[in-house]
Design a protein around this motif. Structure first.
Motif, PDB file in Angstrom:
ATOM      1  N   MET A   1      32.040  50.218  44.776  1.00 53.27           N
ATOM      2  CA  MET A   1      32.326  50.435  43.649  1.00 53.27           C
ATOM      3  C   MET A   1      33.169  51.591  43.445  1.00 53.27           C
ATOM      4  N   TYR A   2      33.966  51.457  42.373  1.00 51.78           N
ATOM      5  CA  TYR A   2      34.971  52.271  41.997  1.00 51.78           C
ATOM      6  C   TYR A   2      34.419  53.718  41.226  1.00 51.78           C
ATOM      7  N   LYS A   3      35.013  54.774  41.144  1.00 60.49           N
ATOM      8  CA  LYS A   3      34.521  55.935  40.292  1.00 60.49           C
ATOM      9  C   LYS A   3      35.811  56.213  39.390  1.00 60.49           C
ATOM     10  N   ILE A   4      35.422  57.078  38.544  1.00 58.48           N
ATOM     11  CA  ILE A   4      36.534  57.629  37.520  1.00 58.48           C
ATOM     12  C   ILE A   4      37.463  58.447  38.423  1.00 58.48           C
ATOM     13  N   GLY A   5      38.546  58.180  38.083  1.00 60.05           N
ATOM     14  CA  GLY A   5      39.804  59.067  38.697  1.00 60.05           C
ATOM     15  C   GLY A   5      40.396  57.964  39.798  1.00 60.05           C
ATOM     16  N   ASP A   6      39.723  57.093  40.453  1.00 58.91           N
ATOM     17  CA  ASP A   6      40.254  56.188  41.344  1.00 58.91           C
ATOM     18  C   ASP A   6      41.606  55.537  40.880  1.00 58.91           C
ATOM     19  N   ASN A   7      42.551  55.248  41.633  1.00 62.96           N
ATOM     20  CA  ASN A   7      43.650  54.453  41.360  1.00 62.96           C
ATOM     21  C   ASN A   7      43.544  53.146  41.966  1.00 62.96           C
ATOM     22  N   VAL A   8      43.597  52.120  41.302  1.00 63.74           N
ATOM     23  CA  VAL A   8      43.858  50.675  41.753  1.00 63.74           C
ATOM     24  C   VAL A   8      44.900  49.863  41.535  1.00 63.74           C
ATOM     25  N   VAL A   9      44.978  48.732  42.078  1.00 65.24           N
ATOM     26  CA  VAL A   9      46.075  47.838  41.767  1.00 65.24           C
ATOM     27  C   VAL A   9      45.208  46.767  41.257  1.00 65.24           C
ATOM     28  N   TYR A  10      45.555  46.542  39.937  1.00 62.01           N
ATOM     29  CA  TYR A  10      44.659  45.319  39.297  1.00 62.01           C
ATOM     30  C   TYR A  10      45.674  44.263  38.681  1.00 62.01           C
ATOM     31  N   GLY A  11      45.253  43.073  39.541  1.00 60.30           N
ATOM     32  CA  GLY A  11      45.900  41.978  39.381  1.00 60.30           C
ATOM     33  C   GLY A  11      47.281  42.182  39.265  1.00 60.30           C
ATOM     34  N   SER A  12      48.026  41.545  38.183  1.00 58.73           N
ATOM     35  CA  SER A  12      49.297  41.720  37.932  1.00 58.73           C
ATOM     36  C   SER A  12      49.804  42.833  37.259  1.00 58.73           C
ATOM     37  N   ASN A  13      49.097  43.665  36.589  1.00 62.16           N
ATOM     38  CA  ASN A  13      49.309  45.030  36.286  1.00 62.16           C
ATOM     39  C   ASN A  13      49.779  45.979  36.702  1.00 62.16           C
ATOM     40  N   GLY A  14      49.728  46.183  38.170  1.00 61.80           N
ATOM     41  CA  GLY A  14      50.130  46.998  38.956  1.00 61.80           C
ATOM     42  C   GLY A  14      49.124  48.204  39.066  1.00 61.80           C
ATOM     43  N   VAL A  15      49.597  49.296  39.175  1.00 61.38           N
ATOM     44  CA  VAL A  15      48.604  50.529  39.403  1.00 61.38           C
ATOM     45  C   VAL A  15      47.946  50.802  38.221  1.00 61.38           C
ATOM     46  N   MET A  16      46.855  51.084  38.140  1.00 60.24           N
ATOM     47  CA  MET A  16      45.981  51.353  37.087  1.00 60.24           C
ATOM     48  C   MET A  16      44.988  52.532  37.368  1.00 60.24           C
ATOM     49  N   THR A  17      44.442  53.353  36.631  1.00 61.95           N
ATOM     50  CA  THR A  17      43.464  54.644  36.877  1.00 61.95           C
ATOM     51  C   THR A  17      42.267  54.150  36.006  1.00 61.95           C
ATOM     52  N   VAL A  18      41.033  54.359  36.910  1.00 63.02           N
ATOM     53  CA  VAL A  18      39.859  54.161  36.394  1.00 63.02           C
ATOM     54  C   VAL A  18      39.432  55.416  35.508  1.00 63.02           C
ATOM     55  N   ASP A  52      30.092  43.330  36.292  1.00 66.31           N
ATOM     56  CA  ASP A  52      29.419  42.269  36.753  1.00 66.31           C
ATOM     57  C   ASP A  52      30.316  41.113  36.751  1.00 66.31           C
ATOM     58  N   ASN A  53      31.462  40.851  36.651  1.00 67.52           N
ATOM     59  CA  ASN A  53      32.251  40.050  36.836  1.00 67.52           C
ATOM     60  C   ASN A  53      32.944  40.095  38.312  1.00 67.52           C
ATOM     61  N   GLU A  54      32.500  39.501  39.182  1.00 66.98           N
ATOM     62  CA  GLU A  54      32.994  39.470  40.565  1.00 66.98           C
ATOM     63  C   GLU A  54      34.502  39.138  40.515  1.00 66.98           C
ATOM     64  N   LYS A  55      34.940  38.206  39.854  1.00 75.97           N
ATOM     65  CA  LYS A  55      36.443  37.640  39.892  1.00 75.97           C
ATOM     66  C   LYS A  55      37.374  38.664  39.488  1.00 75.97           C
ATOM     67  N   LEU A  56      37.109  39.396  38.278  1.00 76.96           N
ATOM     68  CA  LEU A  56      37.795  40.649  37.584  1.00 76.96           C
ATOM     69  C   LEU A  56      37.680  41.496  38.419  1.00 76.96           C
ATOM     70  N   VAL A  57      36.361  41.822  39.137  1.00 75.48           N
ATOM     71  CA  VAL A  57      36.280  43.270  39.714  1.00 75.48           C
ATOM     72  C   VAL A  57      37.108  42.782  41.295  1.00 75.48           C
ATOM     73  N   ALA A  58      37.185  41.752  41.692  1.00 72.68           N
ATOM     74  CA  ALA A  58      37.887  41.493  42.847  1.00 72.68           C
ATOM     75  C   ALA A  58      39.504  41.474  42.735  1.00 72.68           C
ATOM     76  N   ALA A  59      39.868  41.760  41.400  1.00 71.21           N
ATOM     77  CA  ALA A  59      41.407  41.742  41.336  1.00 71.21           C
ATOM     78  C   ALA A  59      41.699  43.352  41.247  1.00 71.21           C
ATOM     79  N   MET A  60      40.813  44.090  41.352  1.00 75.77           N
ATOM     80  CA  MET A  60      41.028  45.544  41.451  1.00 75.77           C
ATOM     81  C   MET A  60      40.903  45.656  42.985  1.00 75.77           C
ATOM     82  N   ARG A  61      42.200  46.100  43.338  1.00 71.20           N
ATOM     83  CA  ARG A  61      42.461  46.309  44.970  1.00 71.20           C
ATOM     84  C   ARG A  61      42.800  47.994  45.229  1.00 71.20           C
TER      85      ARG A  61
END
Length: 171
Positions: A1-18, A52-61
């Protein structure tokens, strides 16, 4: 589970911050969402990812560590080119799948393949296909945005950083 402030690579968007986790009603039901924002000043939009969407959450790396990035870059020469698909539509579909999947090795392979093909076409007096160039730039954005955040530089500084760190460039 991610928390506020975490940086992730989201799908084809590149880096995004929670930037938030909250319940929202899009349609009839309330759901909990990760709220993502690109750290770049160029983009002000928010992306909502249902928790709760496993596929979309899995796109957050999670981002790679500096050591993992150095190792990846050190192996650029060993990454094979893609098997070039001559049919433009099929090749575009292949590139789209690679970009959506976000596998860093495949993204590098895509970049290398488009560059090599572009050089060959240039030698033949032809330009590279615009769709191929666009896919290559998208792949570069995904990789460069991650490297930029991890090393605290801008995306424009990433090629020089790669050269400085490992003596290699991705093109």
């Amino acid at each position: 589970m991610y928390k506020i402030g975490d940086n992730v690579v989201y799908g084809s968007n590149g880096v995004m911050t929670v930037v938030d986790m909250r319940e929202e009603a899009f349609g009839d039901a309330f759901r909990k969402y990760y709220v993502l924002k690109a750290p770049s000043e160029k983009y002000d939009s928010l992306t909502f990812v249902p928790v709760d969407n496993e596929k979309l959450v899995a796109a957050m790396r999670p981002l790679l560590s500096p050591e993992e990035i150095r190792e990846l870059i050190s192996k650029v020469d060993e990454i094979p080119l893609l098997d070039w698909v001559e049919d433009n539509r099929a090749r575009s579909d292949q590139f789209k799948r690679i970009i959506e999947e976000g596998d860093r090795v495949k993204l590098i392979s895509l970049i290398k393949s488009v560059c090599v093909t572009g050089e060959r076409r240039l030698a033949e007096g032809k330009k590279n296909y615009l769709a191929d160039e666009s896919a290559m730039h998208k792949a570069e954005h995904i990789l460069y945005s991650e490297i930029a955040v991890v090393f605290g530089v801008t995306e424009d500084e990433v090629p020089a950083l790669i050269s400085e760190l490992c003596g290699k460039i991705l093109k």
